[in-house]
Design a protein around this motif. Structure first.
Motif, PDB file in Angstrom:
ATOM      1  N   UNK A 325      -7.298  -4.154  -1.487  1.00  0.00           N
ATOM      2  CA  UNK A 325      -6.713  -3.663  -2.735  1.00  0.00           C
ATOM      3  C   UNK A 325      -6.704  -2.135  -2.781  1.00  0.00           C
ATOM      4  N   UNK A 326      -7.762  -1.519  -2.277  1.00  0.00           N
ATOM      5  CA  UNK A 326      -7.814  -0.062  -2.257  1.00  0.00           C
ATOM      6  C   UNK A 326      -6.742   0.500  -1.333  1.00  0.00           C
ATOM      7  N   UNK A 327      -6.571  -0.129  -0.188  1.00  0.00           N
ATOM      8  CA  UNK A 327      -5.534   0.312   0.746  1.00  0.00           C
ATOM      9  C   UNK A 327      -4.148   0.140   0.126  1.00  0.00           C
ATOM     10  N   UNK A 328      -3.931  -0.981  -0.558  1.00  0.00           N
ATOM     11  CA  UNK A 328      -2.646  -1.220  -1.213  1.00  0.00           C
ATOM     12  C   UNK A 328      -2.373  -0.171  -2.284  1.00  0.00           C
ATOM     13  N   UNK A 329      -3.411   0.187  -3.054  1.00  0.00           N
ATOM     14  CA  UNK A 329      -3.241   1.223  -4.074  1.00  0.00           C
ATOM     15  C   UNK A 329      -2.854   2.539  -3.434  1.00  0.00           C
ATOM     16  N   UNK A 330      -3.496   2.885  -2.323  1.00  0.00           N
ATOM     17  CA  UNK A 330      -3.154   4.116  -1.633  1.00  0.00           C
ATOM     18  C   UNK A 330      -1.700   4.146  -1.208  1.00  0.00           C
ATOM     19  N   UNK A 331      -1.203   3.016  -0.718  1.00  0.00           N
ATOM     20  CA  UNK A 331       0.195   2.944  -0.284  1.00  0.00           C
ATOM     21  C   UNK A 331       1.150   3.007  -1.476  1.00  0.00           C
ATOM     22  N   UNK A 332       0.791   2.346  -2.561  1.00  0.00           N
ATOM     23  CA  UNK A 332       1.618   2.406  -3.763  1.00  0.00           C
ATOM     24  C   UNK A 332       1.703   3.839  -4.280  1.00  0.00           C
ATOM     25  N   UNK A 333       0.564   4.524  -4.360  1.00  0.00           N
ATOM     26  CA  UNK A 333       0.558   5.910  -4.828  1.00  0.00           C
ATOM     27  C   UNK A 333       1.340   6.811  -3.877  1.00  0.00           C
ATOM     28  N   UNK A 334       1.273   6.521  -2.582  1.00  0.00           N
ATOM     29  CA  UNK A 334       2.054   7.295  -1.620  1.00  0.00           C
ATOM     30  C   UNK A 334       3.549   7.144  -1.904  1.00  0.00           C
ATOM     31  N   UNK A 335       3.993   5.909  -2.167  1.00  0.00           N
ATOM     32  CA  UNK A 335       5.406   5.672  -2.467  1.00  0.00           C
ATOM     33  C   UNK A 335       5.812   6.372  -3.761  1.00  0.00           C
TER      34      UNK A 335
END
Length: 392
Positions: A325-335
């Motif tokens: 979930x933390x990794x997914x959040x990082x990718x979402x924020x990157x987008x």
């Protein structure tokens, strides 16, 4: 069933028993007809007696176990199991307050991602609408309030999402709000400065003397500059609009605008002074007024973006799931960063603010309309976010 009883039952099913809200809503009438509309009554039956309503035997057992747990704690004079706010307060006071502004900013750092864009565009995350809009708002504030530290932006974004969600819940009949309560909050807000975020007025506290930047740093750079990365140069482009953000500050030097906290008027109306003092200590808030804490916003973001299920039973540990979930959040924020950075040079902060709702609507997860869709989850394609970028 009275509105208060309905809310209590839905809260128990969705929060204590972890039943998906859509499922909980569809079973309320059956539970009422079976005279099982409270945890106390559910605690007295066996799981097999509710399998006609909840065919998933595992879910039925979880519901009965949760009912027994809640009933036992209530009998002992501790209803924390049915009170998310009490659980939040307990977690707030269990940790030591940060020793310095730099420590506080570092403690709420958000994950960063350097995933290649082609890989980012293939990603899909699974969540509900509120945390997605929170992620949008936190990213938006990097451009509309670049002088504010991350703690302030998390607090302000959480205030916007919480007040918007409450208004939506009242409109749907999920929550009731007396006119007297509204008037009480309006009285409490009198005299407090405010900011406007996505058209909504948010009352704030000025954090005078909060020196969160290292010596020699200016604008938005500093502790948070390495947290989400990206737009270090964008802050300079928007300094001339800062004085428009806070009421009554048009004559102030934008560089002197202090960091802000979002004031939690509902908590101020409901809570007692000791609870406020303990919660504020962890957040680094030295006043006696309750705020939307950056820790609560960060925790909400970290736990909200899962990976879509492949339909197979998952054996992933809790720790591994949290890391995903933390990794997914990082990718979402990157987008989201890539989206806002593409428009930052072409649009003013006010224009970015106006466009944010439209961007969010285009990519938010599809859920059922009305009450049935409240809290509902679905897929969010990062490619849809990237597609909103300004074309060169």
């Amino acid at each position: 069933m009275a509105a208060v009883e309905l809310q209590a039952l839905l809260r128990f099913l969705s929060q204590d028993a972890k039943v998906p809200l859509a499922t909980a809503l569809s079973k309320v009438k059956e539970l009422q007809q079976a005279n099982l509309a409270t945890p106390e009554k559910l605690a007295k039956v066996k799981a097999t007696e509710i399998t006609t309503m909840f065919p998933d035997e595992k879910m039925a057992k979880v519901i009965i176990a949760a009912a027994k747990r809640v009933t036992k704690k209530r009998a002992a004079g501790d209803d924390s199991a049915s009170s998310p706010k009490k659980r939040k307060k307990e977690s707030l006071v269990s940790d030591d307050a940060p020793t310095s502004p730099a420590d506080l900013e570092a403690s709420v750092a958000l994950p960063i991602s350097t995933t290649p864009e082609d890989a980012l565009a293939k990603m899909t995350v699974f969540s509900n609408r509120a945390p997605l809009f929170l992620a949008f708002t936190v990213t938006l504030l990097k451009h509309t309030m670049p002088e504010q530290p991350l703690t302030s932006r998390l607090s302000l974004a959480q205030a916007f999402i919480s007040t918007s969600s409450r208004s939506r819940a009242v409109n749907l009949g999920i929550q009731t709000l007396d006119r007297a309560d509204v008037e009480a909050e309006e009285r409490l807000a009198m005299g407090q400065p405010s900011v406007v975020i996505l058209g909504k007025e948010i009352k704030v506290l000025r954090r005078w003397g909060y020196e969160w930047k290292e010596s020699g740093e200016t604008g938005r750079e500093g502790v948070e500059g390495s947290v989400l990365g990206g737009d270090q140069e964008a802050g300079a482009e928007h300094h001339d609009t800062r004085e428009e953000i806070v009421e009554g500050s048009a004559e102030a030097d934008a560089e002197e605008q202090p960091a802000l906290w979002a004031l939690d008027l509902e908590a101020l109306r409901k809570s007692n002074k000791s609870d406020i003092t303990l919660a504020n200590a962890k957040a680094g808030n030295n006043s006696s007024l309750p705020i939307y804490t950056p820790q609560s916003a960060r925790t909400y973001l970290l736990k909200s973006f899962d990976t879509p299920s492949d339909g197979k039973a998952s054996k992933t540990s809790a720790g591994a799931r949290a890391a995903i979930k933390e990794q997914n959040l990082g990718c979402l924020l990157q987008a989201l960063n890539l989206l806002y950075e593409s428009w930052a040079a072409a649009l003013s902060p006010a224009e970015l603010d106006k466009r944010t709702w439209g961007w969010y609507v285009k990519v938010r997860p599809e859920v059922e309309q009305g009450v049935a869709g409240w809290g509902g989850k679905n897929e969010i394609r990062l490619a849809d976010i990237l597609a909103l970028r300004r074309q060169p």
